[in-house]
Design a protein around this motif. Structure first.
Motif, PDB file in Angstrom:
ATOM      1  N   ILE A   1       0.914  -1.151  -0.084  1.00 58.56           N
ATOM      2  CA  ILE A   1      -0.168  -0.059   0.083  1.00 58.56           C
ATOM      3  C   ILE A   1       0.841   1.320  -0.092  1.00 58.56           C
ATOM      4  O   ILE A   1       1.674   1.444   0.975  1.00 58.56           O
ATOM      5  N   MET A   2       0.561   2.116  -0.913  1.00 58.38           N
ATOM      6  CA  MET A   2       1.497   3.520  -1.223  1.00 58.38           C
ATOM      7  C   MET A   2       0.973   4.464  -0.219  1.00 58.38           C
ATOM      8  O   MET A   2      -0.308   4.567  -0.061  1.00 58.38           O
ATOM      9  N   GLU A   3       1.597   5.475   0.031  1.00 59.11           N
ATOM     10  CA  GLU A   3       1.274   6.702   0.561  1.00 59.11           C
ATOM     11  C   GLU A   3       0.599   7.489  -0.398  1.00 59.11           C
ATOM     12  O   GLU A   3       1.266   8.631  -0.649  1.00 59.11           O
ATOM     13  N   LYS A   4      -0.326   7.198  -0.788  1.00 66.31           N
ATOM     14  CA  LYS A   4      -1.144   8.009  -1.739  1.00 66.31           C
ATOM     15  C   LYS A   4      -2.724   8.397  -1.197  1.00 66.31           C
ATOM     16  O   LYS A   4      -3.265   7.661  -0.182  1.00 66.31           O
ATOM     17  N   PRO A   5      -3.185   9.503  -1.351  1.00 67.18           N
ATOM     18  CA  PRO A   5      -4.502   9.729  -0.657  1.00 67.18           C
ATOM     19  C   PRO A   5      -5.903   9.019  -1.275  1.00 67.18           C
ATOM     20  O   PRO A   5      -5.607   8.480  -2.405  1.00 67.18           O
ATOM     21  N   LEU A   6      -6.808   8.855  -0.543  1.00 65.73           N
ATOM     22  CA  LEU A   6      -7.879   8.174  -0.866  1.00 65.73           C
ATOM     23  C   LEU A   6      -8.961   9.238  -1.497  1.00 65.73           C
ATOM     24  O   LEU A   6      -9.034  10.072  -0.847  1.00 65.73           O
ATOM     25  N   TYR A   7      -9.475   8.839  -2.369  1.00 65.44           N
ATOM     26  CA  TYR A   7     -10.391   9.656  -3.231  1.00 65.44           C
ATOM     27  C   TYR A   7     -11.945   9.371  -3.046  1.00 65.44           C
ATOM     28  O   TYR A   7     -12.189   7.808  -3.311  1.00 65.44           O
ATOM     29  N   ILE A   8     -12.908   9.993  -2.928  1.00 62.58           N
ATOM     30  CA  ILE A   8     -14.286   9.742  -3.279  1.00 62.58           C
ATOM     31  C   ILE A   8     -14.477   8.828  -4.633  1.00 62.58           C
ATOM     32  O   ILE A   8     -14.110   9.547  -5.437  1.00 62.58           O
TER      33      ILE A   8
END
Length: 317
Positions: A2-9
């Protein structure tokens, strides 16, 4: 990984979560709270949360609501700088305010200390599973470092940091209980079932299926009941003690089901952003606010810091 990326709606692990879905979940939870008796509310909300989380592909309510929170913040931040920190399993302190400081009986403690008391000889799980642990003071230090860096920059970015150990310095589930076994055999816990007589702790038995674990646990309970000297006990008392033993075992089977998403977890969390954050600090900052998990010795931490800390600050034993 799992990468350090934001979750989007509109993005989810199994099914996309939309803004409408989030609002619907909030409404559903509110309606549930208002429709049941106060004495039933906690249990009903737990059941609803697990049901809804699994429907969207998340293992439990905790991770599901965290994801929804991130999505809402990202959706409505409108250029406001945001830092999202995702700590893994937060446990006792490594250094500050002193080694082993902890408040609250957290994720691992019910397993480790029931094992230490001789009440949990088996566990549903894969001993090769990586358990992502992080001491609480490292979480605090990484949080301050991220705030200092991005607060000063004040650019309208969203930055994500994984504060954990699974990709940089992993520890296995089997190793945790191996280290715990060594500790408890050297420094036994008072056994609640036998006064102050210590129990010799054996190696943890791991089971790959709930059926195998349940069968093992129930057999252990029956054997415990059979070992009671029934010739010196009234038959009714003997039966009561057997039933208590079996009921306690059923509780551990329930616990095993709750922990199953983690004891078979095959995911690791990349922490490249966190490593770069630490690498950008000065030597003095690293000394005072360090969070370099790669240098941790897990055997030293589990055996000589974490378990003694829980015993001293929570269990008073």
């Amino acid at each position: 990984m799992i990468m350090e990326k934001p979750l989007y709606i509109g993005q989810g692990r199994a099914r996309a979560i939309t803004e409408h879905d989030i609002n619907s979940e909030i409404k559903l939870a509110s309606e549930m709270t208002n429709s049941v008796k106060r004495s039933q509310a906690t249990q009903k909300m737990k059941e609803l949360g697990i049901e809804r989380a699994k429907m969207y592909g998340w293992p439990n309510t905790y991770s599901f609501t965290k994801a929804m929170g991130e999505m809402l913040i990202n959706n409505f931040r409108d250029g406001v700088p945001v830092v999202i920190l995702r700590p893994s399993v937060v446990e006792s302190s490594y250094r500050e305010p002193f080694p082993g400081w902890i408040q609250g009986y957290r994720v691992l403690e019910p397993l480790i200390f029931n094992y230490g008391k001789g009440n949990l000889p088996g566990l549903l799980g894969d001993p090769q599973t990586v358990v992502d642990l992080i001491p609480v003071d490292m979480v605090a230090n990484a949080t301050m470092a991220a705030i200092a860096r991005h607060g000063a920059a004040a650019t309208p970015e969203l930055n994500v940091y994984h504060i954990g150990s699974s990709s940089e310095n992993p520890i296995l589930l089997g190793d945790i209980f191996y280290y715990a076994c060594g500790h408890f055999n050297s420094f036994p816990l008072p056994n609640s079932n036998n006064g102050n007589n210590p129990t010799c702790i054996k190696s943890m038995n791991f089971f790959s299926s709930l059926d195998d674990f349940s069968s093992f646990s129930m057999e252990m309970a029956r054997q415990s009941g059979l070992l009671l000297d029934s010739t010196n006990l009234e038959s009714n008392l003997h039966r009561i003690l057997q039933n208590k033993s079996i009921k306690k075992t059923e509780i551990f089977i329930h616990m095993a089901n709750l922990y199953r998403p983690y004891t078979f977890y095959k995911v690791r969390f990349n922490n490249g952003n966190t490593q770069r954050l630490h690498g950008g600090m000065s030597g003095e900052e690293m000394k005072n606010f360090g969070f370099d998990v790669e240098r941790m010795n897990w055997e030293q931490y589990i055996s000589n810091i974490h378990i003694p800390g829980v015993r001293k600050h929570l269990l008073k034993c």
